[in-house]
Design a protein around this motif. Structure first.
Motif, PDB file in Angstrom:
ATOM      1  N   THR A  99       0.862  -1.282   0.123  1.00 24.03           N
ATOM      2  CA  THR A  99      -0.076   0.019  -0.102  1.00 24.03           C
ATOM      3  C   THR A  99       1.064   1.334  -0.023  1.00 24.03           C
ATOM      4  N   ARG A 100       1.920   1.013   0.880  1.00 21.90           N
ATOM      5  CA  ARG A 100       2.737   2.399   0.845  1.00 21.90           C
ATOM      6  C   ARG A 100       3.609   2.792  -0.211  1.00 21.90           C
ATOM      7  N   ASP A 101       3.884   1.816  -1.070  1.00 24.18           N
ATOM      8  CA  ASP A 101       4.478   2.083  -2.667  1.00 24.18           C
ATOM      9  C   ASP A 101       3.282   2.508  -3.654  1.00 24.18           C
ATOM     10  N   ILE A 102       2.090   1.779  -3.446  1.00 23.30           N
ATOM     11  CA  ILE A 102       1.149   2.219  -4.333  1.00 23.30           C
ATOM     12  C   ILE A 102       0.759   3.738  -4.084  1.00 23.30           C
ATOM     13  N   ALA A 103       0.619   3.860  -2.893  1.00 25.50           N
ATOM     14  CA  ALA A 103       0.303   5.468  -2.575  1.00 25.50           C
ATOM     15  C   ALA A 103       1.489   6.705  -3.040  1.00 25.50           C
ATOM     16  N   ARG A 104       2.568   6.226  -3.100  1.00 24.67           N
ATOM     17  CA  ARG A 104       3.633   7.278  -3.406  1.00 24.67           C
ATOM     18  C   ARG A 104       3.618   7.380  -5.213  1.00 24.67           C
ATOM     19  N   VAL A 105       3.402   6.189  -5.681  1.00 21.19           N
ATOM     20  CA  VAL A 105       3.482   5.981  -7.207  1.00 21.19           C
ATOM     21  C   VAL A 105       2.318   6.686  -7.593  1.00 21.19           C
ATOM     22  N   LEU A 106       1.030   6.396  -7.211  1.00 21.91           N
ATOM     23  CA  LEU A 106      -0.203   7.032  -7.743  1.00 21.91           C
ATOM     24  C   LEU A 106       0.020   8.636  -7.516  1.00 21.91           C
ATOM     25  N   SER A 107       0.535   8.892  -6.352  1.00 27.07           N
ATOM     26  CA  SER A 107       0.404  10.328  -5.873  1.00 27.07           C
ATOM     27  C   SER A 107       1.428  10.992  -7.032  1.00 27.07           C
ATOM     28  N   ASN A 108       2.239  10.493  -7.974  1.00 26.65           N
ATOM     29  CA  ASN A 108       2.912  11.214  -8.749  1.00 26.65           C
ATOM     30  C   ASN A 108       2.240  11.129 -10.105  1.00 26.65           C
ATOM     31  N   TYR A 109       1.160  10.464 -10.163  1.00 25.32           N
ATOM     32  CA  TYR A 109       0.520  10.383 -11.715  1.00 25.32           C
ATOM     33  C   TYR A 109      -0.735  11.328 -11.357  1.00 25.32           C
ATOM     34  N   ASN A 110      -1.216  11.161 -10.231  1.00 32.16           N
ATOM     35  CA  ASN A 110      -2.811  11.721 -10.173  1.00 32.16           C
ATOM     36  C   ASN A 110      -2.610  12.444  -9.078  1.00 32.16           C
ATOM     37  N   ASP A 111      -3.922  13.545  -9.297  1.00 36.99           N
ATOM     38  CA  ASP A 111      -4.262  14.578  -8.171  1.00 36.99           C
ATOM     39  C   ASP A 111      -5.005  13.997  -6.964  1.00 36.99           C
ATOM     40  N   ILE A 112      -5.693  12.950  -7.090  1.00 35.84           N
ATOM     41  CA  ILE A 112      -6.445  12.778  -6.046  1.00 35.84           C
ATOM     42  C   ILE A 112      -6.500  10.951  -5.983  1.00 35.84           C
ATOM     43  N   ILE A 113      -6.852  10.368  -5.049  1.00 35.66           N
ATOM     44  CA  ILE A 113      -7.065   9.174  -5.116  1.00 35.66           C
ATOM     45  C   ILE A 113      -8.150   8.818  -4.384  1.00 35.66           C
ATOM     46  N   MET A 114      -8.828   7.817  -4.832  1.00 32.94           N
ATOM     47  CA  MET A 114     -10.332   7.252  -3.943  1.00 32.94           C
ATOM     48  C   MET A 114     -10.081   5.577  -4.133  1.00 32.94           C
ATOM     49  N   ALA A 115     -10.359   5.067  -2.730  1.00 37.50           N
ATOM     50  CA  ALA A 115     -10.100   3.537  -2.826  1.00 37.50           C
ATOM     51  C   ALA A 115     -11.199   2.897  -1.848  1.00 37.50           C
ATOM     52  N   ARG A 116     -11.582   1.824  -2.484  1.00 35.66           N
ATOM     53  CA  ARG A 116     -12.478   0.937  -1.716  1.00 35.66           C
ATOM     54  C   ARG A 116     -11.633  -0.333  -1.329  1.00 35.66           C
ATOM     55  N   LEU A 117     -11.775  -0.485  -0.217  1.00 36.19           N
ATOM     56  CA  LEU A 117     -10.779  -1.616   0.579  1.00 36.19           C
ATOM     57  C   LEU A 117     -11.302  -2.547   1.543  1.00 36.19           C
ATOM     58  N   PHE A 118     -10.801  -3.621   1.895  1.00 32.53           N
ATOM     59  CA  PHE A 118     -11.113  -4.334   2.844  1.00 32.53           C
ATOM     60  C   PHE A 118     -10.680  -3.808   4.133  1.00 32.53           C
TER      61      PHE A 118
END
Ligand code: CP
Ligand code: NVA
Length: 309
Positions: free
Chosen positions: A91-110
């Protein structure tokens, strides 16, 4: 990403009451424009949103994607297989990679911890689109809907009948900041998280009751609220739950007990014939489709707030 931590929306009580009410007012303004086919307001022009889904969805996916598009942006749907959050990648890697492409993140999770971790490591705003623990965007839409049909949210008696689940936790957290009379009527052993009940009671803002007697609980309700008895991730328990939840179906008799002014709400998807009857779903005081529509408008308000628009 900038220097300071961006705003996120992980729990409804991450913000004070004034901010929540302001977001709801903004939601109504933008709803009025959108429903009048005025698409001139494009604050998200040239912005992109990554939407992570580890669970199924219809309303959350379509309402976020449509809302972000209507406000000028582009949303990217990531299905459960494309990321395999926590398995293919942390999760911590996904968060930083997506932050560099996108302006906002929405997530539906367990796991709720994944939502906390996304917000911790992302350098852009993160919006919680449901976890096992809570569903704040749903309760924003519910609050907007109650305001629309009753003219006010404060003091409403909201009686939730069913499993003490993620929906209940977000209602409890709303009740921690906005004065309500919130009742969760559930079978013994299916009560909401004790720490969350305590948080809501300690806030001293609302009247909070946990009951095992739905027919008593629904009396004089502003809203009777239902949800599935087996949430996503619990579907293998469905048969056992079905027998434990007998007496907790919202049917005509229960709505009669609630009183003629009571509205019926359900976050959907509904299992008609289980937690709610067809006749309650289709009754004139059922506001479930207005409630579902408001997912988009309430979330537009949330996105505008966290994006600083
Ligand atoms: N109410 C809700 O969140 O619906 P979906 O699971 O279809 O997104
Ligand atoms: N409690 C349900 C809500 C669905 C929107 C679930 O988690 O499956």
């Amino acid at each position: 990403g900038g220097d300071s931590k961006p705003l996120s929306f992980i729990h409804i009580d991450d913000y004070p009451k004034e901010t929540i009410l302001k977001i709801l007012e903004r939601s109504k303004e933008v709803k009025a424009a959108i429903t009048a086919y005025d698409h001139s307001y494009k604050p998200f022009a040239d912005k992109t949103m990554a939407m992570i889904f580890t669970k199924p969805s219809m309303r959350t996916r379509v309402s976020f994607e449509t809302g972000f598009y209507l406000l000028g942006g582009h949303a990217i749907y990531l299905d459960p297989k494309s990321i395999e959050l926590g398995k293919r990648e942390e999760t911590r890697d996904i968060a930083r990679v997506l932050s560099n492409y996108n302006d906002i993140i929405m997530a539906r999770l367990f796991a709720h911890q994944d939502a906390l971790d996304l917000a911790k490591y992302a350098t852009v705003p993160v919006i919680n689109g449901l976890t096992d623990y809570n569903h704040p965007c749903q309760i924003m839409a519910d609050a907007l809907t109650i305001q629309e049909v009753t003219g006010g949210l404060e003091g409403a008696k909201v009686v939730y009948v069913g499993d003490g689940n993620n929906i209940v936790h977000s209602w409890l957290r709303l009740a921690a900041i906005v004065p309500l009379h919130f009742v969760c009527a559930c079978p013994r052993g299916f009560e909401p998280d004790a720490a969350t009940v305590e948080l809501a009671r300690k806030a001293g803002v609302s009247k909070i009751e946990i009951s095992n007697d739905p027919m008593e609980a629904v009396k004089d309700a502003t809203v009777v609220y239902s949800d599935v008895w087996a949430s996503m991730g619990q579907k293998e328990e469905a048969a056992a739950r079905l027998s434990r939840f007998q007496g907790f179906q919202v049917n005509d008799e229960m709505m009669k007990r609630a009183g003629k002014d009571a509205y019926f709400m359900h976050c959907l998807p509904a299992e008609r014939g289980k937690e709610v009857t067809d006749s309650v779903m289709e009754a004139p005081n059922s506001i479930v489709f207005q409630q579902a529509e408001n997912r988009m408008h309430a979330q537009n308000g949330v996105m505008l707030h966290v994006m600083g628009c």
